[in-house]
Structure formats: C-alpha cells, structure tokens
Design a protein around this motif. Sequence first.
Motif, PDB file in Angstrom:
ATOM      1  N   THR A  56     -17.423  36.274  96.215  1.00  0.00           N
ATOM      2  CA  THR A  56     -17.292  34.569  96.651  1.00  0.00           C
ATOM      3  C   THR A  56     -17.563  34.387  98.020  1.00  0.00           C
ATOM      4  N   THR A  81     -13.092  44.445  91.087  1.00  0.00           N
ATOM      5  CA  THR A  81     -13.171  43.954  89.437  1.00  0.00           C
ATOM      6  C   THR A  81     -14.825  43.731  89.203  1.00  0.00           C
ATOM      7  N   ARG A 125     -16.859  35.561  86.715  1.00  0.00           N
ATOM      8  CA  ARG A 125     -16.377  36.404  87.780  1.00  0.00           C
ATOM      9  C   ARG A 125     -17.527  37.102  88.423  1.00  0.00           C
ATOM     10  N   SER A 178     -15.708  41.425  95.734  1.00  0.00           N
ATOM     11  CA  SER A 178     -15.000  41.848  94.399  1.00  0.00           C
ATOM     12  C   SER A 178     -14.819  43.354  94.116  1.00  0.00           C
ATOM     13  N   SER A 208     -20.142  40.154  89.700  1.00  0.00           N
ATOM     14  CA  SER A 208     -20.060  41.425  89.368  1.00  0.00           C
ATOM     15  C   SER A 208     -21.503  41.589  89.337  1.00  0.00           C
TER      16      SER A 208
END
Length: 305
Positions: free
Chosen positions: A238, A218, A290, A215, A292
């Motif tokens: 992921t 993001t 999400r 990611s 992070s």
Amino acid sequence: MAGLNGREKAGCRQLLGEMEDSDIMSLAETVTNRMIRVFSREEAMDAILTYSKNAAELLNRRKVYRDIIFKYLAAKKIAVSPSSEKNQLIQRALEFWRESATESVSSAPESSSFNGQNSVPSQDKSNDTSHSGSLDCQLLGEHFCRWFYPLLNSQNPILGCEKGYWGPQHFWENTVLKFAYRTTQESTEEYCGAQMASLRLLALTREERLLFNPSIDTGGLKCAISRHGLVVVAVAGTIHRDNQCLGIFEQIFGLIRCPVTASWKIKNVNLKILGQSALGALGSIESAPRPSIQYKTKDLEEYYS
C-alpha cells in the motif's frame, strides 16, 4: 572517479545547505558539465555530491564561498582563525572528515551496506553456488525488501528520521526504470541510467511525501530466477501519505550480483501505482483486496527476458 565517502558527503551536504538556490543550481550545471538536468534544490545537491571527483575539488569550486566553509567549521566547534584563507579552511575540513571517519564507521556498523560498493546485503555463502537452483531467491528477496523500503522511506522528511545512503550506487549504470500510475488518468514514465532512476524514485518519497508499505509477510512477495541468473523480486503493498492510504502498488525488480563486491545491485525496476479513484468498482481502499502478487513463477522467470 573516486568520489566522496560517506563522511565527506554528509559534511558537504551541510555546506551546500547554506548556499543560495541560484548558486546551487549553477554549481550543479558546472559539476555535471550540463549533462544532467535537475529540477529542484535537492536534486541539484544530489547531482553535485554524486559527480564531484572528490571533496577537495568540490570545496575549491568558486561558488563554495570561504564564509560558508568557515561557518561549517565553527558549527562543528573546530577552532580556526577568522583570517584564515579559503585553502586553509578546506584543509581543516578535509582533516576533520578524515579524523572522524573511523568513529563514524564504528557507530554505524551497517553503513558499509550503502557505501556505493555493497548495495544489498550479500546472500549467505552456503546458499551461493554456480547452480541458480541452490540460491534461495525468496529469502534474498525478503532481505532485499527489508533493506530497500526502509532506505527509500527514510528520505521522506515527514518521518524526521536519519536518512540512509540513498543514491545511484545501488543501481547498475544501465538500469531501466518504468513507472506507471493511475488515478483519474493513466500515465507512464521511463528513465534510463542509475542517476535518473535513483532521482525519480527519490522524488516519490522526498518531494511527493509517499511512503511504501510492502506486504512482505502476507502474499505480497514472490521471487524467481531467470535463465540468465537475474533474480526477479515482485512486491505488492500500500501507498501512504501522512495518515492517509492513497492506493496500492506493485513493484518488480531485476537484481544482478556484482562480480567485484559479491553484492546485489538493481538492474531493472517496474513500478505500478493505483490510486483510490482507479480502484473503480471496489469503491474504496478499505474494500479493496489485500495487495498480493498474482504472477506465476514461470511468468517472473521470463519477465525481463
């Protein structure tokens, strides 16, 4: 040890692909002097290509039969006499790889980034001074991730894409890989050395068919520079297999610039994978937050201290 160039590795890999499993495993033991343990056909082929002094030495090995070399040349539409001796076939194969080397480089301009000397695209010189604060480590980390993960994922056979030049050349010889994963139980592994770290990461995509989806844009990327000049790159994302999301991962790299090539190579790797069952109270991948990076910059600066 000079080793094999990219064209020779590709050609020899095709040749090795025609050999029996028992011959491949035996050849790997001979080439590595039984110093490297391999557990699969693919690992044996990687070890053979990595530790052979040169292409001529490899082709001259007893287990690399004359008929295999002849069939390879025939498949490449290179005319040779069926009565040619093995040494004649070897010379023709070496000539073919030399003749096509220039064409190979021109048709794949980025191959120099993975040729065993330049591991990661070099940072722009305008950002590169002796003062570590002037190095844009966040930009370097982003470039690194956009190089590393496509290269690793390309080894997954389910993608059916052309494989990049993955191998121990992208790591320092004293690299340390620490790998922890949790599904129903938690397990940890540790590997020392460029070869072992490279092979273990390779097995995740090639054997276990995993795909890494970082990611980067993001909140899944944070970078820092330690007081010793080590660039620390922390990535979250992921993990997938086929069309299924299996969980999340966090990976932290320590990168050091090679003083000879002015490129960056991997010194440390810490990889953590959490499977869906390990997300516990979150219930499912879909309800998980999400991915992070929660580390503060100061924590990353001291991560490998």
